[in-house]
Enzyme design. Structure first.
Site, PDB file in Angstrom:
ATOM      1  N   TYR A   1       3.205   7.825 -11.560  1.00  0.00           N
ATOM      2  CA  TYR A   1       2.195   7.212 -10.677  1.00  0.00           C
ATOM      3  C   TYR A   1       1.297   6.261 -11.477  1.00  0.00           C
ATOM      4  O   TYR A   1       1.081   5.108 -11.080  1.00  0.00           O
ATOM      5  CB  TYR A   1       1.380   8.327 -10.020  1.00  0.00           C
ATOM      6  CG  TYR A   1       0.373   7.850  -9.009  1.00  0.00           C
ATOM      7  CD1 TYR A   1       0.762   7.485  -7.724  1.00  0.00           C
ATOM      8  CD2 TYR A   1      -0.980   7.778  -9.333  1.00  0.00           C
ATOM      9  CE1 TYR A   1      -0.174   7.052  -6.784  1.00  0.00           C
ATOM     10  CE2 TYR A   1      -1.919   7.355  -8.399  1.00  0.00           C
ATOM     11  CZ  TYR A   1      -1.514   6.992  -7.126  1.00  0.00           C
ATOM     12  OH  TYR A   1      -2.441   6.569  -6.209  1.00  0.00           O
TER      13      TYR A   1
ATOM     14  N   ASN B   1       0.812  -1.223   0.000  1.00  0.00           N
ATOM     15  CA  ASN B   1       0.000   0.000   0.000  1.00  0.00           C
ATOM     16  C   ASN B   1       0.846   1.275   0.000  1.00  0.00           C
ATOM     17  O   ASN B   1       0.351   2.331  -0.378  1.00  0.00           O
ATOM     18  CB  ASN B   1      -0.919  -0.050   1.238  1.00  0.00           C
ATOM     19  CG  ASN B   1      -1.570   1.270   1.542  1.00  0.00           C
ATOM     20  OD1 ASN B   1      -2.537   1.665   0.891  1.00  0.00           O
ATOM     21  ND2 ASN B   1      -1.038   2.010   2.527  1.00  0.00           N
TER      22      ASN B   1
HETATM   23  N1  LIG Z   1      -5.954   8.656  -1.501  1.00  0.00           N
HETATM   24  C1  LIG Z   1      -6.349   8.312  -2.708  1.00  0.00           C
HETATM   25  O1  LIG Z   1      -7.174   8.995  -3.311  1.00  0.00           O
HETATM   26  C2  LIG Z   1      -5.832   7.064  -3.360  1.00  0.00           C
HETATM   27  C3  LIG Z   1      -6.479   6.607  -4.510  1.00  0.00           C
HETATM   28  C4  LIG Z   1      -5.997   5.468  -5.139  1.00  0.00           C
HETATM   29  C5  LIG Z   1      -4.918   4.798  -4.618  1.00  0.00           C
HETATM   30  N2  LIG Z   1      -4.305   5.262  -3.497  1.00  0.00           N
HETATM   31  C6  LIG Z   1      -3.144   4.529  -2.996  1.00  0.00           C
HETATM   32  O2  LIG Z   1      -3.356   4.158  -1.651  1.00  0.00           O
HETATM   33  C7  LIG Z   1      -2.097   4.033  -1.001  1.00  0.00           C
HETATM   34  C8  LIG Z   1      -2.144   4.810   0.313  1.00  0.00           C
HETATM   35  O3  LIG Z   1      -2.300   6.182   0.032  1.00  0.00           O
HETATM   36  P1  LIG Z   1      -3.038   7.204   1.019  1.00  0.00           P
HETATM   37  O4  LIG Z   1      -4.022   7.944   0.218  1.00  0.00           O
HETATM   38  O5  LIG Z   1      -3.454   6.508   2.255  1.00  0.00           O
HETATM   39  O6  LIG Z   1      -1.839   8.240   1.293  1.00  0.00           O
HETATM   40  P2  LIG Z   1      -1.079   8.693   2.627  1.00  0.00           P
HETATM   41  O7  LIG Z   1      -2.050   8.996   3.700  1.00  0.00           O
HETATM   42  O8  LIG Z   1      -0.119   9.726   2.197  1.00  0.00           O
HETATM   43  O9  LIG Z   1      -0.308   7.356   3.075  1.00  0.00           O
HETATM   44  C9  LIG Z   1       0.805   6.855   2.364  1.00  0.00           C
HETATM   45  C10 LIG Z   1       1.552   5.889   3.266  1.00  0.00           C
HETATM   46  O10 LIG Z   1       2.678   5.363   2.538  1.00  0.00           O
HETATM   47  C11 LIG Z   1       3.868   5.612   3.273  1.00  0.00           C
HETATM   48  N3  LIG Z   1       5.006   5.790   2.376  1.00  0.00           N
HETATM   49  C12 LIG Z   1       5.153   6.730   1.397  1.00  0.00           C
HETATM   50  N4  LIG Z   1       6.363   6.612   0.839  1.00  0.00           N
HETATM   51  C13 LIG Z   1       6.995   5.588   1.471  1.00  0.00           C
HETATM   52  C14 LIG Z   1       8.287   4.986   1.351  1.00  0.00           C
HETATM   53  N5  LIG Z   1       9.186   5.423   0.454  1.00  0.00           N
HETATM   54  N6  LIG Z   1       8.590   3.951   2.151  1.00  0.00           N
HETATM   55  C15 LIG Z   1       7.706   3.500   3.068  1.00  0.00           C
HETATM   56  N7  LIG Z   1       6.487   4.023   3.237  1.00  0.00           N
HETATM   57  C16 LIG Z   1       6.136   5.041   2.447  1.00  0.00           C
HETATM   58  C17 LIG Z   1       3.547   6.872   4.071  1.00  0.00           C
HETATM   59  O11 LIG Z   1       4.349   7.034   5.206  1.00  0.00           O
HETATM   60  P3  LIG Z   1       5.719   7.888   5.250  1.00  0.00           P
HETATM   61  O12 LIG Z   1       5.504   9.141   4.462  1.00  0.00           O
HETATM   62  O13 LIG Z   1       5.914   8.076   6.712  1.00  0.00           O
HETATM   63  O14 LIG Z   1       6.744   6.981   4.653  1.00  0.00           O
HETATM   64  C18 LIG Z   1       2.107   6.594   4.501  1.00  0.00           C
HETATM   65  O15 LIG Z   1       2.078   5.728   5.617  1.00  0.00           O
HETATM   66  C19 LIG Z   1      -1.047   4.540  -1.990  1.00  0.00           C
HETATM   67  O16 LIG Z   1      -0.454   3.457  -2.646  1.00  0.00           O
HETATM   68  C20 LIG Z   1      -1.874   5.349  -2.960  1.00  0.00           C
HETATM   69  O17 LIG Z   1      -1.261   5.420  -4.227  1.00  0.00           O
HETATM   70  C21 LIG Z   1      -4.738   6.371  -2.851  1.00  0.00           C
END
Ligand SMILES: NC(=O)c1ccc[n+]([C@@H]2O[C@H](COP(=O)([O-])OP(=O)(O)OC[C@H]3O[C@@H](n4cnc5c(N)ncnc54)[C@H](OP(=O)(O)O)[C@@H]3O)[C@@H](O)[C@H]2O)c1
Length: 260
Positions: free
Chosen positions: A155, A89
């Site tokens: 992305y 994730n």
């Molecule tokens: N929100 C949306 O609309 C949406 C839609 C479709 C898909 N997604 C996908 O859902 C997933 C979660 O996103 P979210 O929306 O929950 O965003 P978020 O709140 O920003 O969470 C992202 C998580 O990934 C971690 N992360 C980022 N870079 C990292 C790295 N290099 N190594 C380890 N951990 C890392 C972050 O923690 P740290 O920054 O502390 O590392 C955080 O815990 C992602 O894959 C995103 O692409 C999100």
């Protein structure tokens, strides 16, 4: 409880969707191993889970680094003895710029955290799962893998790549008792990634963040975004025996945008 006695490694679980998945899986009986870069957020989620009677542990890691992926898997095994479920994730959106302006190093970083880490973690856990003839891998892809939105080439490429990875790993793993699926969420507007992306897009388009969001949500059949909890419920289904006949699939949890 759907995940009694299972051990789940959930990446990017310090906040947002990963946090919601960790909380729900713990509630359903799984021991959850959390990882992301920000230790403070991991500690807080771990405390929330143990405070409500669940089992959680964590280690901080940058999953764009191979050595950190190796370390995370070893730490999860050391803590809970095995890994039954991996949810890939973790990730960030990257620069909101057109292809011709996209810095190569940033492109590589986006691919590394979404696609390469999902590949590496799968590679590291599959042998153990094959020995037990059971296990589940869930890749969190995106609507961006199935639709065309400007200014997010790395992305979209990473997320589409995760769907290819899902299908091929599923083909290899299916007769060895392991299932591999993906979820394509639409906009989960409560998360940091979503809010930062919305702000960047609004700035580029010269509109307010509210107008940008309203325009985007209007294109969804349900006319709203999804919650992290709604994505977590789909994740629970795909990681539990409720979906025992499903593998190699990508499920759209987007309120009605993508239809294949
Ligand atoms: N929100 C949306 O609309 C949406 C839609 C479709 C898909 N997604 C996908 O859902 C997933 C979660 O996103 P979210 O929306 O929950 O965003 P978020 O709140 O920003 O969470 C992202 C998580 O990934 C971690 N992360 C980022 N870079 C990292 C790295 N290099 N190594 C380890 N951990 C890392 C972050 O923690 P740290 O920054 O502390 O590392 C955080 O815990 C992602 O894959 C995103 O692409 C999100």
């Amino acid at each position: 409880m759907e995940l009694q006695n299972r051990v789940a490694l959930i990446t990017g679980s310090g906040r947002g969707i990963g946090r919601a998945i960790a909380q729900l899986f713990a509630k359903e009986g799984a021991a959850v191993f959390l990882t992301a870069r920000t230790e403070k957020e991991l500690a807080a989620v771990s405390l929330e889970i143990s405070g409500s009677g669940g089992r959680a542990a964590y280690t901080s890691a940058d999953l764009s680094e191979e050595a950190d992926c190796v370390r995370v898997v070893a730490a999860a095994r050391e803590k809970f003895g095995r890994i039954d479920i991996v949810v890939n994730n973790a990730g960030h959106y990257g620069p909101v710029v057109p292809v011709e302006d996209y810095p190569l190093a940033e492109f590589d970083r986006v691919i590394a955290v979404h696609l390469r880490a999902a590949f590496l973690l799968s590679k590291l856990v599959l042998p153990e799962m094959y020995v037990r003839k059971s296990g589940v891998i869930l890749n969190i892809s995106s609507l961006s893998a199935k639709a065309a939105y400007a200014w997010g080439s790395a992305y979209a490429a990473a997320k589409a790549g995760m769907l290819g990875l899902t299908r091929v790993t599923a083909a290899e793993a299916a007769r060895k008792g392991v299932r591999v699926n993906a979820i394509c969420p639409g906009p989960v507007t409560e998360t940091r990634m979503s809010k930062e992306l919305g702000a960047d897009l609004a700035k580029k388009l010269g509109v307010s963040a509210e107008d940008q969001l309203a325009g985007f949500l209007n294109g969804i059949l349900q006319g709203r975004g999804q919650t992290a909890e709604e994505i977590a419920r789909a994740a629970l289904f795909l990681c539990s025996d409720q979906s025992s006949a499903m593998t190699g699939q990508s499920i759209n949890v987007d309120g009605g945008v993508a239809f294949s």
